[in-house]
Design a protein around this motif. Structure first.
Motif, PDB file in Angstrom:
ATOM      1  N   UNK A   1      46.284  88.336  12.045  1.00  0.00           N
ATOM      2  CA  UNK A   1      45.193  88.120  12.987  1.00  0.00           C
ATOM      3  C   UNK A   1      45.052  86.627  13.260  1.00  0.00           C
ATOM      4  N   UNK A   2      44.401  86.349  14.384  1.00  0.00           N
ATOM      5  CA  UNK A   2      44.255  84.956  14.792  1.00  0.00           C
ATOM      6  C   UNK A   2      42.970  84.360  14.250  1.00  0.00           C
ATOM      7  N   UNK A   3      43.028  83.093  13.875  1.00  0.00           N
ATOM      8  CA  UNK A   3      41.832  82.379  13.441  1.00  0.00           C
ATOM      9  C   UNK A   3      41.864  80.985  14.030  1.00  0.00           C
ATOM     10  N   UNK A   4      40.697  80.412  14.138  1.00  0.00           N
ATOM     11  CA  UNK A   4      40.563  79.067  14.692  1.00  0.00           C
ATOM     12  C   UNK A   4      39.721  78.234  13.739  1.00  0.00           C
ATOM     13  N   UNK A   5      40.174  77.030  13.476  1.00  0.00           N
ATOM     14  CA  UNK A   5      39.498  76.148  12.553  1.00  0.00           C
ATOM     15  C   UNK A   5      39.099  74.861  13.268  1.00  0.00           C
ATOM     16  N   UNK A   6      37.972  74.335  12.858  1.00  0.00           N
ATOM     17  CA  UNK A   6      37.545  73.023  13.360  1.00  0.00           C
ATOM     18  C   UNK A   6      37.070  72.190  12.175  1.00  0.00           C
ATOM     19  N   UNK A   7      37.380  70.921  12.214  1.00  0.00           N
ATOM     20  CA  UNK A   7      36.804  70.014  11.220  1.00  0.00           C
ATOM     21  C   UNK A   7      36.679  68.618  11.777  1.00  0.00           C
ATOM     22  N   UNK A  23      41.099  70.636  15.965  1.00  0.00           N
ATOM     23  CA  UNK A  23      41.016  72.079  16.134  1.00  0.00           C
ATOM     24  C   UNK A  23      42.423  72.650  15.942  1.00  0.00           C
ATOM     25  N   UNK A  24      42.534  73.685  15.122  1.00  0.00           N
ATOM     26  CA  UNK A  24      43.831  74.345  14.966  1.00  0.00           C
ATOM     27  C   UNK A  24      43.650  75.857  15.066  1.00  0.00           C
ATOM     28  N   UNK A  25      44.642  76.492  15.636  1.00  0.00           N
ATOM     29  CA  UNK A  25      44.633  77.935  15.803  1.00  0.00           C
ATOM     30  C   UNK A  25      45.798  78.514  15.022  1.00  0.00           C
ATOM     31  N   UNK A  26      45.545  79.618  14.353  1.00  0.00           N
ATOM     32  CA  UNK A  26      46.597  80.289  13.592  1.00  0.00           C
ATOM     33  C   UNK A  26      46.859  81.670  14.168  1.00  0.00           C
ATOM     34  N   UNK A  91      35.615  74.177  20.038  1.00  0.00           N
ATOM     35  CA  UNK A  91      36.981  74.414  20.471  1.00  0.00           C
ATOM     36  C   UNK A  91      37.134  75.907  20.741  1.00  0.00           C
ATOM     37  N   UNK A  92      37.887  76.249  21.734  1.00  0.00           N
ATOM     38  CA  UNK A  92      38.106  77.659  22.051  1.00  0.00           C
ATOM     39  C   UNK A  92      39.573  77.875  22.380  1.00  0.00           C
ATOM     40  N   UNK A  93      40.013  79.119  22.247  1.00  0.00           N
ATOM     41  CA  UNK A  93      41.395  79.441  22.581  1.00  0.00           C
ATOM     42  C   UNK A  93      41.465  80.780  23.305  1.00  0.00           C
ATOM     43  N   UNK A 103      35.870  81.335  20.301  1.00  0.00           N
ATOM     44  CA  UNK A 103      35.376  80.014  19.949  1.00  0.00           C
ATOM     45  C   UNK A 103      35.518  79.748  18.459  1.00  0.00           C
ATOM     46  N   UNK A 104      35.755  78.480  18.139  1.00  0.00           N
ATOM     47  CA  UNK A 104      35.776  78.043  16.765  1.00  0.00           C
ATOM     48  C   UNK A 104      34.363  77.847  16.243  1.00  0.00           C
TER      49      UNK A 104
END
Lengths: 112, 114
Positions: A1-7, A23-26, A91-93, A103-104
């Motif tokens: 599954x996809x996840x989005x991280x922000x820091x 922002x990174x998306x997995x 951040x969004x993807x 959205x993250x």
């Protein structure tokens, strides 16, 4: 599954200092990536979007910039922060060809 | 240029009551989105409406789309406190103006009171 991280999740910076939000998306490849800002009690303003590595489009002129050095990494930067840069940065993807936009968790930035 | 307007911007409801949030958009759009935002949190996707007459329901929330009227509604049935949040609608800009990106309304802050 996809996840989005922000820091980072929260950040307090003085006026005139630099900024770097990440922002990174997995779990997906070649996503469309977006940076939004939400000022206190207000709606969302689209700042930048990217359809691929090195491809950045700006929606609003300001002292911010964005970069996409890798396929699933999106960075928001500033050389000198202003008080008006305070806000909640999201951040969004969206997967290419898909209509769902996610959205993250966001970064809350306070410029003092 | 695509513009999205929501009303009301603030809504105080009693538990058990029904109400509707309206979302108007100014030019042709092929997708309409509804998001929920809890205080201090990010946006959670609720519905994506893709065609005229589309209706989607999840629990006490039901969203519909009328592309001819350029109007989407979010109907709340028998409100409960857990629905208290800010609700945003967004339309996708068509070619030329918004490059296909989402344009958001200002949000409707919903407060459900006992």
């Amino acid at each position: 599954s996809q996840t989005i991280h922000q820091w980072p999740a929260t950040l307090v910076q003085p006026v005139g200092s630099p900024l770097s939000l990440e922002c990174t998306v997995e779990g997906t490849s070649n996503p469309n990536l977006y940076w939004y800002r939400q000022a206190a009690g207000r709606g969302l303003q689209l700042l930048f979007y990217s359809v691929g590595i090195g491809q950045i489009s700006s929606e609003v002129p300001q002292n911010l910039s964005a970069s996409r050095p890798q396929d699933r990494q999106f960075i928001l930067s500033s050389k000198k922060l202003l008080l008006s840069d305070s806000g909640f940065y999201l951040c969004a993807w969206r997967a290419s060809g898909s209509y769902e936009q996610y959205f993250g968790p966001g970064t809350r930035l306070t410029v003092t | 240029e695509l513009k999205v307007e929501q009303n009301p911007l603030f809504l105080s409801m009693q538990e058990g009551k029904n109400y509707t949030i309206y979302c108007n958009y100014s030019t042709t759009s092929d997708r309409l989105y509804w998001y929920r935002q809890d205080p201090g949190k990010s946006l959670e996707s609720l519905f994506v409406l893709l065609s005229n007459g589309a209706v989607k329901q999840e629990g006490r929330l039901m969203a519909s789309l009328d592309t001819k009227a350029r109007l989407s509604t979010l109907h709340i049935t028998a409100a409960v406190h857990d629905l208290s949040a800010t609700y945003f609608c967004a339309a996708r800009g068509w070619r030329g103006g918004s490059q296909g990106n989402l344009i958001f309304g200002k949000g409707t802050k919903l407060s459900v009171k006992p």
